[in-house]
Scaffold this motif. Sequence first.
Motif, PDB file in Angstrom:
ATOM      1  N   GLY A   1      39.427  51.470  38.880  1.00  0.00           N
ATOM      2  CA  GLY A   1      38.145  51.086  39.842  1.00  0.00           C
ATOM      3  C   GLY A   1      36.714  51.208  39.365  1.00  0.00           C
ATOM      4  O   GLY A   1      36.008  50.782  39.619  1.00  0.00           O
ATOM      5  N   TYR A   2      37.598  50.810  37.631  1.00  0.00           N
ATOM      6  CA  TYR A   2      35.491  50.712  37.154  1.00  0.00           C
ATOM      7  C   TYR A   2      34.906  49.628  37.345  1.00  0.00           C
ATOM      8  O   TYR A   2      35.222  48.254  37.497  1.00  0.00           O
ATOM      9  N   GLN A   3      34.126  49.715  37.040  1.00  0.00           N
ATOM     10  CA  GLN A   3      32.770  48.413  36.969  1.00  0.00           C
ATOM     11  C   GLN A   3      32.660  47.758  35.715  1.00  0.00           C
ATOM     12  O   GLN A   3      32.258  48.021  35.229  1.00  0.00           O
ATOM     13  N   TYR A   4      33.728  46.760  35.075  1.00  0.00           N
ATOM     14  CA  TYR A   4      33.880  45.822  34.511  1.00  0.00           C
ATOM     15  C   TYR A   4      32.573  45.500  34.512  1.00  0.00           C
ATOM     16  O   TYR A   4      32.295  44.869  34.878  1.00  0.00           O
ATOM     17  N   THR A   5      32.471  44.841  32.501  1.00  0.00           N
ATOM     18  CA  THR A   5      30.653  44.344  32.642  1.00  0.00           C
ATOM     19  C   THR A   5      31.303  42.827  31.822  1.00  0.00           C
ATOM     20  O   THR A   5      30.989  42.010  32.532  1.00  0.00           O
ATOM     21  N   TYR A   6      32.647  42.894  31.619  1.00  0.00           N
ATOM     22  CA  TYR A   6      32.859  41.776  30.490  1.00  0.00           C
ATOM     23  C   TYR A   6      34.059  40.833  31.268  1.00  0.00           C
ATOM     24  O   TYR A   6      35.174  41.079  31.992  1.00  0.00           O
ATOM     25  N   TRP A   7      33.596  39.737  31.822  1.00  0.00           N
ATOM     26  CA  TRP A   7      35.175  38.727  32.590  1.00  0.00           C
ATOM     27  C   TRP A   7      35.786  37.402  32.098  1.00  0.00           C
ATOM     28  O   TRP A   7      34.815  36.686  31.674  1.00  0.00           O
ATOM     29  N   GLY A   8      36.733  37.040  32.241  1.00  0.00           N
ATOM     30  CA  GLY A   8      37.415  35.682  31.652  1.00  0.00           C
ATOM     31  C   GLY A   8      37.349  34.769  32.470  1.00  0.00           C
ATOM     32  O   GLY A   8      36.618  35.615  33.692  1.00  0.00           O
ATOM     33  N   GLN A   9      37.089  32.993  32.294  1.00  0.00           N
ATOM     34  CA  GLN A   9      36.969  32.066  33.314  1.00  0.00           C
ATOM     35  C   GLN A   9      38.503  32.475  34.586  1.00  0.00           C
ATOM     36  O   GLN A   9      37.891  32.043  35.515  1.00  0.00           O
ATOM     37  N   GLY A  10      39.485  33.269  34.576  1.00  0.00           N
ATOM     38  CA  GLY A  10      40.017  33.620  35.657  1.00  0.00           C
ATOM     39  C   GLY A  10      41.604  32.100  34.956  1.00  0.00           C
ATOM     40  O   GLY A  10      41.467  30.926  33.938  1.00  0.00           O
ATOM     41  N   THR A  11      42.590  32.181  35.132  1.00  0.00           N
ATOM     42  CA  THR A  11      43.813  31.589  35.524  1.00  0.00           C
ATOM     43  C   THR A  11      44.822  31.173  36.047  1.00  0.00           C
ATOM     44  O   THR A  11      44.856  32.841  36.643  1.00  0.00           O
ATOM     45  N   GLN A  12      44.947  30.092  36.651  1.00  0.00           N
ATOM     46  CA  GLN A  12      45.430  30.486  38.607  1.00  0.00           C
ATOM     47  C   GLN A  12      46.949  31.041  38.358  1.00  0.00           C
ATOM     48  O   GLN A  12      47.892  29.997  37.288  1.00  0.00           O
ATOM     49  N   VAL A  13      47.369  30.904  39.278  1.00  0.00           N
ATOM     50  CA  VAL A  13      49.080  31.766  39.587  1.00  0.00           C
ATOM     51  C   VAL A  13      49.277  30.975  40.346  1.00  0.00           C
ATOM     52  O   VAL A  13      48.915  31.319  41.643  1.00  0.00           O
ATOM     53  N   THR A  14      50.635  30.102  40.407  1.00  0.00           N
ATOM     54  CA  THR A  14      50.588  29.939  41.966  1.00  0.00           C
ATOM     55  C   THR A  14      52.182  30.206  42.952  1.00  0.00           C
ATOM     56  O   THR A  14      53.312  29.562  41.189  1.00  0.00           O
ATOM     57  N   VAL A  15      52.718  30.369  42.956  1.00  0.00           N
ATOM     58  CA  VAL A  15      54.632  31.305  43.143  1.00  0.00           C
ATOM     59  C   VAL A  15      54.639  30.437  44.041  1.00  0.00           C
ATOM     60  O   VAL A  15      54.403  30.624  46.058  1.00  0.00           O
ATOM     61  N   SER A  16      55.882  29.513  44.776  1.00  0.00           N
ATOM     62  CA  SER A  16      56.294  28.498  46.105  1.00  0.00           C
ATOM     63  C   SER A  16      57.041  29.503  46.585  1.00  0.00           C
ATOM     64  O   SER A  16      57.953  30.147  45.842  1.00  0.00           O
ATOM     65  N   SER A  17      57.586  29.259  47.550  1.00  0.00           N
ATOM     66  CA  SER A  17      58.233  29.960  48.551  1.00  0.00           C
ATOM     67  C   SER A  17      59.629  29.124  48.522  1.00  0.00           C
ATOM     68  O   SER A  17      59.681  28.063  47.652  1.00  0.00           O
TER      69      SER A  17
ATOM     70  N   SER B   1      45.398  33.353  29.421  1.00  0.00           N
ATOM     71  CA  SER B   1      46.065  31.930  29.703  1.00  0.00           C
ATOM     72  C   SER B   1      47.460  32.374  29.666  1.00  0.00           C
ATOM     73  O   SER B   1      47.341  33.588  30.234  1.00  0.00           O
ATOM     74  N   GLY B   2      47.970  31.367  30.158  1.00  0.00           N
ATOM     75  CA  GLY B   2      49.791  31.902  30.983  1.00  0.00           C
ATOM     76  C   GLY B   2      50.072  31.286  32.102  1.00  0.00           C
ATOM     77  O   GLY B   2      50.990  31.825  32.501  1.00  0.00           O
ATOM     78  N   GLY B   3      48.782  31.188  32.713  1.00  0.00           N
ATOM     79  CA  GLY B   3      48.998  30.905  34.080  1.00  0.00           C
ATOM     80  C   GLY B   3      50.174  29.744  34.542  1.00  0.00           C
ATOM     81  O   GLY B   3      49.909  28.835  33.500  1.00  0.00           O
ATOM     82  N   GLY B   4      49.761  29.180  35.617  1.00  0.00           N
ATOM     83  CA  GLY B   4      51.381  28.801  36.039  1.00  0.00           C
ATOM     84  C   GLY B   4      51.724  28.460  37.499  1.00  0.00           C
ATOM     85  O   GLY B   4      51.223  29.311  37.951  1.00  0.00           O
ATOM     86  N   SER B   5      52.696  27.612  37.567  1.00  0.00           N
ATOM     87  CA  SER B   5      53.535  27.814  38.879  1.00  0.00           C
ATOM     88  C   SER B   5      54.919  28.006  38.468  1.00  0.00           C
ATOM     89  O   SER B   5      55.301  27.745  38.076  1.00  0.00           O
ATOM     90  N   VAL B   6      55.051  29.014  39.724  1.00  0.00           N
ATOM     91  CA  VAL B   6      56.745  29.287  39.377  1.00  0.00           C
ATOM     92  C   VAL B   6      57.087  29.568  41.200  1.00  0.00           C
ATOM     93  O   VAL B   6      56.669  29.703  41.787  1.00  0.00           O
ATOM     94  N   GLN B   7      58.819  29.504  41.143  1.00  0.00           N
ATOM     95  CA  GLN B   7      58.850  29.317  42.503  1.00  0.00           C
ATOM     96  C   GLN B   7      59.214  31.282  42.160  1.00  0.00           C
ATOM     97  O   GLN B   7      59.411  32.142  41.879  1.00  0.00           O
ATOM     98  N   ALA B   8      59.492  31.718  44.135  1.00  0.00           N
ATOM     99  CA  ALA B   8      59.393  33.083  44.204  1.00  0.00           C
ATOM    100  C   ALA B   8      60.976  33.246  43.304  1.00  0.00           C
ATOM    101  O   ALA B   8      61.704  33.055  43.163  1.00  0.00           O
ATOM    102  N   GLY B   9      60.419  34.756  42.574  1.00  0.00           N
ATOM    103  CA  GLY B   9      61.162  35.116  42.234  1.00  0.00           C
ATOM    104  C   GLY B   9      61.089  34.954  40.568  1.00  0.00           C
ATOM    105  O   GLY B   9      61.692  35.954  39.524  1.00  0.00           O
ATOM    106  N   GLY B  10      60.858  34.362  40.117  1.00  0.00           N
ATOM    107  CA  GLY B  10      60.655  34.080  38.895  1.00  0.00           C
ATOM    108  C   GLY B  10      59.559  34.567  38.406  1.00  0.00           C
ATOM    109  O   GLY B  10      59.082  36.121  38.749  1.00  0.00           O
ATOM    110  N   SER B  11      58.933  34.124  37.177  1.00  0.00           N
ATOM    111  CA  SER B  11      58.311  35.220  36.249  1.00  0.00           C
ATOM    112  C   SER B  11      57.260  34.103  35.029  1.00  0.00           C
ATOM    113  O   SER B  11      57.505  33.606  35.360  1.00  0.00           O
TER     114      SER B  11
END
Length: 123
Positions: free
Chosen positions: A107-123, A7-17
């Motif tokens: 570099g480990y071969q991980y077994t368990y993965w989440g579904q992902g959260t999108q991060v978008t950074v605009s200029s 969780s926690g993904g989203g859209s932010v402007q460059a320089g943001g957090s």
Amino acid sequence: QVQPVESGGGSVQAGGSLRLSCRVSGVRFWSACLGWFRQAPGKEREGVASIDKNDGSRYVESVTGRFTISKDNAKDILYLQMNSLKPEDTAMYYCAADLGSGLGCWGYQYTYWGQGTQVTVSS
């Protein structure tokens, strides 16, 4: 069953957090290898950061000094604090976990993965 949930993904402007979180159930969290990965459109998935059972961490060079990986063993949550974000950080970010020694997590071969959260950074 081991299931990371980001969780926690989203859209932010460059320089943001942004701060990403990942709750990992079904695993001895404190002793696991834990990592963050990302995949941008048209690119291969790359490792961003990893943390081992002793809180040893490693980062891909492009995020060193800007991103910080950490974990809360009491809450079974993995974090990725992302500062000074750049447009090239735009990607789907995935949390991964694995059992084993809990060391050598980069570099480990991980077994368990989440579904992902999108991060978008605009200029």
